[in-house]
Design an enzyme around this catalytic site. Structure first.
Site, PDB file in Angstrom:
ATOM      1  N   PHE A 152       0.910  -1.083  -0.064  1.00  0.00           N
ATOM      2  CA  PHE A 152       0.046  -0.051  -0.092  1.00  0.00           C
ATOM      3  C   PHE A 152       0.939   1.372   0.101  1.00  0.00           C
ATOM      4  O   PHE A 152       1.973   1.020   0.549  1.00  0.00           O
ATOM      5  CB  PHE A 152      -0.996   0.019   1.241  1.00  0.00           C
ATOM      6  CG  PHE A 152      -1.879   1.274   1.115  1.00  0.00           C
ATOM      7  CD1 PHE A 152      -2.821   1.213   0.097  1.00  0.00           C
ATOM      8  CD2 PHE A 152      -1.780   2.443   1.927  1.00  0.00           C
ATOM      9  CE1 PHE A 152      -3.715   2.188  -0.173  1.00  0.00           C
ATOM     10  CE2 PHE A 152      -2.640   3.533   1.654  1.00  0.00           C
ATOM     11  CZ  PHE A 152      -3.541   3.624   0.734  1.00  0.00           C
TER      12      PHE A 152
ATOM     13  N   ARG B 197      -5.493   3.733  -9.522  1.00  0.00           N
ATOM     14  CA  ARG B 197      -4.654   2.653  -8.614  1.00  0.00           C
ATOM     15  C   ARG B 197      -3.985   1.932  -9.548  1.00  0.00           C
ATOM     16  O   ARG B 197      -4.149   0.536  -9.760  1.00  0.00           O
ATOM     17  CB  ARG B 197      -5.827   1.878  -7.949  1.00  0.00           C
ATOM     18  CG  ARG B 197      -6.436   2.530  -6.628  1.00  0.00           C
ATOM     19  CD  ARG B 197      -5.781   2.937  -5.448  1.00  0.00           C
ATOM     20  NE  ARG B 197      -4.823   3.956  -5.530  1.00  0.00           N
ATOM     21  CZ  ARG B 197      -4.177   4.468  -4.328  1.00  0.00           C
ATOM     22  NH1 ARG B 197      -4.794   4.222  -3.220  1.00  0.00           N
ATOM     23  NH2 ARG B 197      -3.364   5.388  -4.440  1.00  0.00           N
TER      24      ARG B 197
ATOM     25  N   PHE C 209       0.910  10.203  -6.934  1.00  0.00           N
ATOM     26  CA  PHE C 209      -0.558  10.136  -7.332  1.00  0.00           C
ATOM     27  C   PHE C 209      -1.376  11.215  -6.925  1.00  0.00           C
ATOM     28  O   PHE C 209      -2.183  11.734  -7.305  1.00  0.00           O
ATOM     29  CB  PHE C 209      -1.079   8.987  -7.205  1.00  0.00           C
ATOM     30  CG  PHE C 209      -1.177   8.579  -5.549  1.00  0.00           C
ATOM     31  CD1 PHE C 209      -0.051   7.915  -5.087  1.00  0.00           C
ATOM     32  CD2 PHE C 209      -2.322   8.705  -4.987  1.00  0.00           C
ATOM     33  CE1 PHE C 209      -0.145   7.479  -3.653  1.00  0.00           C
ATOM     34  CE2 PHE C 209      -2.455   8.410  -3.520  1.00  0.00           C
ATOM     35  CZ  PHE C 209      -1.124   7.860  -2.835  1.00  0.00           C
TER      36      PHE C 209
HETATM   37  N1  PM9 Z   1      -6.081   4.553   2.214  1.00  0.00           N
HETATM   38  C1  PM9 Z   1      -7.636   5.414   0.447  1.00  0.00           C
HETATM   39  O1  PM9 Z   1      -8.248   6.092  -0.345  1.00  0.00           O
HETATM   40  C2  PM9 Z   1      -6.368   7.145   1.559  1.00  0.00           C
HETATM   41  C3  PM9 Z   1      -5.041   7.564   1.225  1.00  0.00           C
HETATM   42  S1  PM9 Z   1      -4.288   7.046  -0.357  1.00  0.00           S
HETATM   43  C4  PM9 Z   1      -5.252   7.702  -1.313  1.00  0.00           C
HETATM   44  O2  PM9 Z   1      -7.424   3.982   0.189  1.00  0.00           O
HETATM   45  C5  PM9 Z   1      -4.476   1.376   4.091  1.00  0.00           C
HETATM   46  C6  PM9 Z   1      -4.841  -0.072   3.544  1.00  0.00           C
HETATM   47  C7  PM9 Z   1      -4.992   2.406   3.379  1.00  0.00           C
HETATM   48  C8  PM9 Z   1      -4.752   3.681   3.830  1.00  0.00           C
HETATM   49  C9  PM9 Z   1      -5.382   4.920   3.390  1.00  0.00           C
HETATM   50  C10 PM9 Z   1      -3.622   4.178   4.918  1.00  0.00           C
HETATM   51  C11 PM9 Z   1      -3.117   4.981   5.269  1.00  0.00           C
HETATM   52  C12 PM9 Z   1      -3.239   2.533   5.223  1.00  0.00           C
HETATM   53  N2  PM9 Z   1      -3.468   1.376   5.105  1.00  0.00           N
HETATM   54  O3  PM9 Z   1      -4.976   7.670   4.872  1.00  0.00           O
HETATM   55  O4  PM9 Z   1      -2.960   7.789   6.659  1.00  0.00           O
HETATM   56  O5  PM9 Z   1      -5.983   2.347   2.605  1.00  0.00           O
HETATM   57  O6  PM9 Z   1      -5.607   7.406   7.282  1.00  0.00           O
HETATM   58  O7  PM9 Z   1      -4.144   5.735   6.059  1.00  0.00           O
HETATM   59  C13 PM9 Z   1      -6.682   5.765   1.563  1.00  0.00           C
HETATM   60  P1  PM9 Z   1      -4.400   7.294   6.226  1.00  0.00           P
END
Ligand code: PM9
Length: 463
Positions: free
Chosen positions: A130, A388, A454
């Site tokens: 990720f 993505r 991105f």
């Molecule tokens: N995920 C998502 O949209 C927001 C930022 S990237 C575009 O999917 C996982 C599995 C995530 C994630 C964030 C984070 C980071 C960690 N692990 O955005 O910092 O999907 O709260 O978390 C996004 P934070």
């Protein structure tokens, strides 16, 4: 008169709507101007120019009246806020981790964890990368190794647990580098970059046995753990009668700690944490959090945010909530399948992932097909989605682009926000873009930031 019999019973949301936010409907000309101004990057659009926002399910959830009431109970003391203790209680009760470090969001926890656990040259296996997680591992000097099963890289493979770890890949890494070089394996639930695919309890249990033998820890990325639990309940033998809460607890019990972006499953707009069972790691993390986030009893959050999170954790584990949440994702996915749109299968937990390589076979990956498709969908209907694929994957340490097998556009569904009618509008828009797909040319990148490109990269159309 012939009697009509219902063939099946429909699900519906286990809530009613108490407040609404009005949306602006724009014209195609306005949207074309907006996306050009945004450098053909949906992250750079103004939210007021978006009709239905499927950019992310992160921080975009609708909180319940109980959570909003919780905001009023915020104890904004600098130290020892009562809301911190409520959050600690919820994390212990529902997830079972002994120690809690609150952080402003998931990547705050990833930063602290990576700094505490990774030494330069260490190997960090994970069930697919990720973006923020891998970057923090790399910034700490670690090297990420993908150990997800091969099926996860094939958008049409119907494997019910495409988030599973390939144990042979883990064993090969242990053999090659030695267990001492592997501080932990990072295991994600509802694997985001694979299309929201779950890991099974059976696989996690086998991984636990293997890692115990070698003294390697398992750190869960539990960002979407409740959604993963739903797939276990539906698909894994022996779990049909278990509650989501019981399954989530079992998942956590098979790991040594977890990073959490509470902005997803835990139904809040901001927040995260690191949960850990090892006292030594906890003490180091508790010390580091004051450097990067704030005191260890607030970690960058207001007291009221911690209260909303504690309540959201509990609500996220209601069986009727999760069935309706994933029911809505599946509803949209099936509409797209009916229209012949190539999507990742099986349909995942937090969104629909369109296979841009199959949607736009005439656009080479170097011309960013998923980025171009996300821009075209926005122009068609004002629906905002996210790339993505190659843009998200970024570059290796040697500067070369990663070329991920999956080149996807993600239609991420915020929790408790949109209605079935919104899903119909989205499906009609994607079908319209699909009919006109030959008109979509690729893009070239004209600005590339160094980290997590991105978010801020800019593009221009090829023609
Ligand atoms: N995920 C998502 O949209 C927001 C930022 S990237 C575009 O999917 C996982 C599995 C995530 C994630 C964030 C984070 C980071 C960690 N692990 O955005 O910092 O999907 O709260 O978390 C996004 P934070």
């Amino acid at each position: 008169m012939a009697k009509t019999t219902l063939k099946k019973r429909s699900w519906a949301e286990p809530f009613k709507i108490k407040m609404v936010e009005l949306l602006k409907i724009t014209t195609p000309e306005q949207r074309l101007a907006s996306i050009a101004q945004a450098g053909f990057n949906t992250f750079l659009l103004k939210s007021e120019d978006v009709y239905i926002d499927l950019l992310t399910d992160s921080g975009t959830n609708a909180m319940s009246d109980r959570q909003w009431a919780g905001l009023m109970l915020g104890d904004e003391a600098y130290a020892g806020s009562r809301n911190y203790y409520n959050l600690e209680k919820a994390v212990k009760k529902f997830y079972g981790y002994k120690y809690l470090i609150p952080t402003h969001q998931g990547r705050g926890a990833e930063n602290i964890l990576s700094k505490c656990m990774i030494k330069p040259g260490d190997i960090i296996p994970g069930n697919m990368y990720f973006t923020t997680t891998r970057l923090h591992q790399e910034l700490a000097g670690g090297i990420f190794e993908d150990v997800i099963i091969d099926e996860a890289h094939d958008s049409l493979n119907p494997h019910p647990f495409k988030g599973n770890v390939d144990l042979a890949k883990v064993e090969a890494l242990i053999k090659k580098h030695g267990a001492k070089k592997i501080p932990y394996i990072c295991v994600a639930t509802t694997v985001n970059m694979a299309g929201g695919q779950p890991i099974s309890i059976e696989n996690l249990t086998a991984l636990r046995t293997l890692t115990k033998k070698h003294g390697i820890k398992i750190i869960l990325d539990m960002t979407r753990v409740a959604e993963n639990a739903y797939f276990i309940q539906q698909r894994e033998k022996g779990y049909a009668n278990q509650s989501i809460a019981a399954i989530v607890h079992q998942i956590c019990s098979l790991t040594d700690g977890a990073t959490m972006s509470a902005k997803k499953d835990a139904l809040v707009n901001i927040g995260g944490f690191l949960g850990i069972n090892d006292k030594t790691i906890f003490e180091e993390a508790r010390n580091l959090v004051v450097v990067y986030e704030g005191l260890h009893t607030y970690g960058g959050l207001a007291g009221r945010d911690m209260e909303a999170m504690a309540i959201g954790i509990e609500e996220s584990l209601h069986d009727d909530h999760i069935a309706a949440r994933i029911g809505q994702v599946i509803y949209l996915g099936e509409k797209l399948q009916e229209a012949g749109i190539p999507i990742v299968e099986p349909i995942g937990g937090h969104g629909i992932f369109i296979d841009a390589k199959k949607f736009l076979p005439h656009v080479p990956q170097d011309n960013f097909p998923a980025q171009a498709l996300a821009a075209a969908i926005y122009v068609d209907s004002g629906v905002r989605t996210m790339e993505r694929g190659i843009v998200s994957a970024g570059r290796k340490a040697n500067g070369e682009n990663y070329y991920p097998k999956l080149e996807l556009v993600r239609l991420t569904i915020p929790r408790r926000v949109y209605t079935q009618a919104h899903m119909d509008v989205i499906a009609e828009s994607i079908a319209h873009v699909y009919e006109n797909r030959k008109k979509i040319k690729g893009l070239t990148m004209i600005y590339e930031p160094k980290y997590l490109r991105f978010f801020q990269a800019r593009f221009k159309p090829l023609s």
